[in-house]
Motif scaffolding. Structure first.
Motif, short mmCIF file in Angstrom:
data_model
loop_
_atom_site.label_atom_id
_atom_site.label_comp_id
_atom_site.label_asym_id
_atom_site.label_seq_id
_atom_site.Cartn_x
_atom_site.Cartn_y
_atom_site.Cartn_z
N ALA A 100 0.83 -1.20 0.00
CA ALA A 100 0.00 0.00 0.00
C ALA A 100 0.86 1.25 0.00
CB ALA A 100 -0.93 0.00 1.22
N ALA A 101 1.93 1.24 0.79
CA ALA A 101 2.83 2.39 0.84
C ALA A 101 3.44 2.67 -0.53
CB ALA A 101 3.93 2.15 1.86
N MET A 102 3.75 1.61 -1.28
CA MET A 102 4.33 1.78 -2.62
C MET A 102 3.27 2.27 -3.60
SD MET A 102 6.61 -1.73 -2.72
CE MET A 102 6.97 -1.52 -4.45
N LEU A 103 2.09 1.66 -3.56
CA LEU A 103 1.04 2.02 -4.53
C LEU A 103 0.58 3.46 -4.37
CD1 LEU A 103 -1.13 -1.24 -4.53
CD2 LEU A 103 0.48 -0.46 -6.29
N TRP A 104 0.48 3.92 -3.11
CA TRP A 104 -0.02 5.27 -2.87
C TRP A 104 0.92 6.34 -3.42
CZ3 TRP A 104 -4.25 7.87 -1.15
CH2 TRP A 104 -5.32 7.07 -0.73
N ARG A 105 2.15 5.98 -3.68
CA ARG A 105 3.10 6.96 -4.20
C ARG A 105 3.16 6.97 -5.73
NH1 ARG A 105 5.48 5.54 0.83
NH2 ARG A 105 6.00 7.40 2.04
N LEU A 106 2.39 6.09 -6.37
CA LEU A 106 2.35 6.07 -7.82
C LEU A 106 1.52 7.25 -8.34
CD1 LEU A 106 1.78 2.27 -8.53
CD2 LEU A 106 3.92 3.56 -8.68
N PRO A 107 1.89 7.82 -9.48
CA PRO A 107 1.15 8.96 -10.03
C PRO A 107 -0.31 8.61 -10.28
CG PRO A 107 3.25 8.65 -11.18
CD PRO A 107 3.07 7.46 -10.29
N GLY A 108 -1.20 9.48 -9.86
CA GLY A 108 -2.63 9.32 -10.12
C GLY A 108 -3.40 8.52 -9.09
N VAL A 109 -2.70 7.75 -8.25
CA VAL A 109 -3.41 6.90 -7.30
C VAL A 109 -4.15 7.73 -6.25
CG1 VAL A 109 -3.11 5.22 -5.43
CG2 VAL A 109 -1.91 4.90 -7.60
N ARG A 110 -3.48 8.74 -5.70
CA ARG A 110 -4.11 9.55 -4.65
C ARG A 110 -5.40 10.22 -5.16
NH1 ARG A 110 -3.27 11.57 0.07
NH2 ARG A 110 -1.31 10.46 0.15
N GLY A 111 -5.33 10.85 -6.30
CA GLY A 111 -6.52 11.52 -6.82
C GLY A 111 -7.67 10.56 -7.06
N ARG A 116 -13.02 8.49 -5.03
CA ARG A 116 -13.89 7.38 -4.63
C ARG A 116 -14.25 7.47 -3.14
NH1 ARG A 116 -14.17 2.74 -7.81
NH2 ARG A 116 -14.32 1.47 -5.92
N ALA A 117 -13.30 7.92 -2.32
CA ALA A 117 -13.56 8.02 -0.88
C ALA A 117 -14.65 9.04 -0.58
CB ALA A 117 -12.28 8.39 -0.14
N ARG A 118 -14.70 10.11 -1.34
CA ARG A 118 -15.72 11.13 -1.11
C ARG A 118 -17.12 10.60 -1.42
NH1 ARG A 118 -13.16 15.80 -0.03
NH2 ARG A 118 -11.10 16.15 -0.95
N ARG A 119 -17.21 9.58 -2.28
CA ARG A 119 -18.51 9.02 -2.66
C ARG A 119 -18.83 7.73 -1.91
NH1 ARG A 119 -16.15 9.78 -7.81
NH2 ARG A 119 -16.09 7.51 -8.06
N LEU A 120 -17.92 7.30 -1.05
CA LEU A 120 -18.05 6.00 -0.39
C LEU A 120 -19.30 5.94 0.49
CD1 LEU A 120 -16.72 3.24 0.20
CD2 LEU A 120 -15.56 4.34 2.13
N GLN A 121 -20.09 4.89 0.33
CA GLN A 121 -21.27 4.68 1.16
C GLN A 121 -20.93 3.64 2.23
OE1 GLN A 121 -24.85 3.85 -1.07
NE2 GLN A 121 -24.25 5.22 -2.74
N GLU A 122 -20.93 4.08 3.47
CA GLU A 122 -20.51 3.21 4.56
C GLU A 122 -21.44 2.02 4.75
OE1 GLU A 122 -20.04 5.71 7.94
OE2 GLU A 122 -18.46 6.90 7.03
N ALA A 123 -22.67 2.15 4.32
CA ALA A 123 -23.63 1.04 4.48
C ALA A 123 -23.24 -0.17 3.63
CB ALA A 123 -25.03 1.51 4.09
N ARG A 124 -22.39 0.03 2.65
CA ARG A 124 -21.98 -1.06 1.78
C ARG A 124 -20.65 -1.68 2.18
NH1 ARG A 124 -23.53 1.09 -4.36
NH2 ARG A 124 -25.75 1.42 -3.96
N ARG A 147 -9.39 3.96 3.05
CA ARG A 147 -9.91 4.84 2.00
C ARG A 147 -10.10 6.28 2.49
NH1 ARG A 147 -10.77 -0.22 1.88
NH2 ARG A 147 -11.14 -1.37 -0.06
N LYS A 148 -10.67 6.44 3.67
CA LYS A 148 -11.01 7.76 4.16
C LYS A 148 -9.81 8.54 4.72
CE LYS A 148 -15.64 7.98 3.89
NZ LYS A 148 -16.40 9.11 3.27
N ALA A 149 -8.74 7.84 5.12
CA ALA A 149 -7.59 8.54 5.72
C ALA A 149 -6.99 9.56 4.77
CB ALA A 149 -6.53 7.54 6.16
N ALA A 150 -7.14 9.33 3.49
CA ALA A 150 -6.58 10.26 2.50
C ALA A 150 -7.28 11.61 2.51
CB ALA A 150 -6.66 9.65 1.10
#
Length: 226
Positions: A100-111, A116-124, A147-150
């Motif tokens: 996860a630490a490696m993937l989060w540093r790849l270009p475009g992953v954070r955005g 997706r985190a802003r649209r995340l429905q916790e009920a699911r 997801r939400k920590a970002a």
């Protein structure tokens, strides 16, 4: 957390409030009946109470409490000025945390994840029925914060020990990558186990947290508060 709270108050003058979470400190039956929204509600009530007493507030969370600190910072950015995360578990597997630490540093992953985190429905959120209720709700909480920590924008301190046998220290790497610019410092210890507030380096941990909080909360017209 009592030792850490008393150290922050007695040595540094911080106003400290320790929160007893729903289902904790009572019976195993009551803990089994509680869920992570109940724990979060307790933390939010504590945050509201302290915010009425102190103009600026920061949150310190140990282990699962670190996940709640992240949620408080994400949901209440107007109240939380900073967070200190001690031995916080996002992943049970060292390999997954490092990946996860490696993937989060790849270009475009954070955005992508932030959108997706802003649209995340916790009920699911997934519910793993083969686990005990407490383990299942804890797993949900970890899933949510991956997801939400970002979305957290306040300054964060991450502290972990490389000798932690309960929560792999690679979680610190993952947290720092997910938090991105919000992660102001990562401290890796070498002599402690999982329970950082009480282990052999507890005084160093207390001073490290105090220094971070002073930087986050210091004001010219009065003492800092936590």
């Amino acid at each position: 957390m009592r030792y850490l709270g008393e150290a922050l108050h007695q040595r540094c003058g911080f106003t400290v409030s320790g929160i007893l979470l729903s289902g904790h400190g009572v019976s195993p039956h009551e803990l089994e009946a509680s869920r992570w929204p109940d724990w979060l509600r307790s933390a939010e009530e504590g945050l509201d109470a302290l915010s009425r007493r102190c103009p600026h507030v920061a949150v310190v969370g140990f282990s699962m409490g670190g996940l709640l600190a992240l949620l408080l910072a994400q949901r209440h950015p107007d109240k939380v000025r900073g967070i200190a995360l001690l031995a916080t578990p996002l992943f049970a597997s060292p390999a997954k945390a490092r990946l996860a630490a490696m993937l989060w540093r790849l270009p475009g992953v954070r955005g992508h994840v932030v959108r997706r985190a802003r649209r995340l429905q916790e009920a699911r959120m997934p519910w793993k029925g083969h686990l005990s209720p407490v383990q299942a709700t804890f797993t949900q909480l970890k899933w949510l914060l991956r997801r939400k920590a970002a979305l957290v924008e306040c300054p964060a301190l991450v502290v972990h020990s490389k000798r932690d046998r309960s929560v792999p220290w690679q979680n610190a790497l993952a947290l720092c990558a997910i938090l991105g610019p919000s992660c102001k410092a990562t401290v890796l210890l070498s002599a402690s186990g999982h329970v950082l507030p009480l282990d052999t380096e507890r005084d160093f941990v207390a001073q490290t947290v105090a220094d971070f909080l002073a930087g986050v909360l210091f004001e010219k017209d009065g003492p800092s508060r936590v």
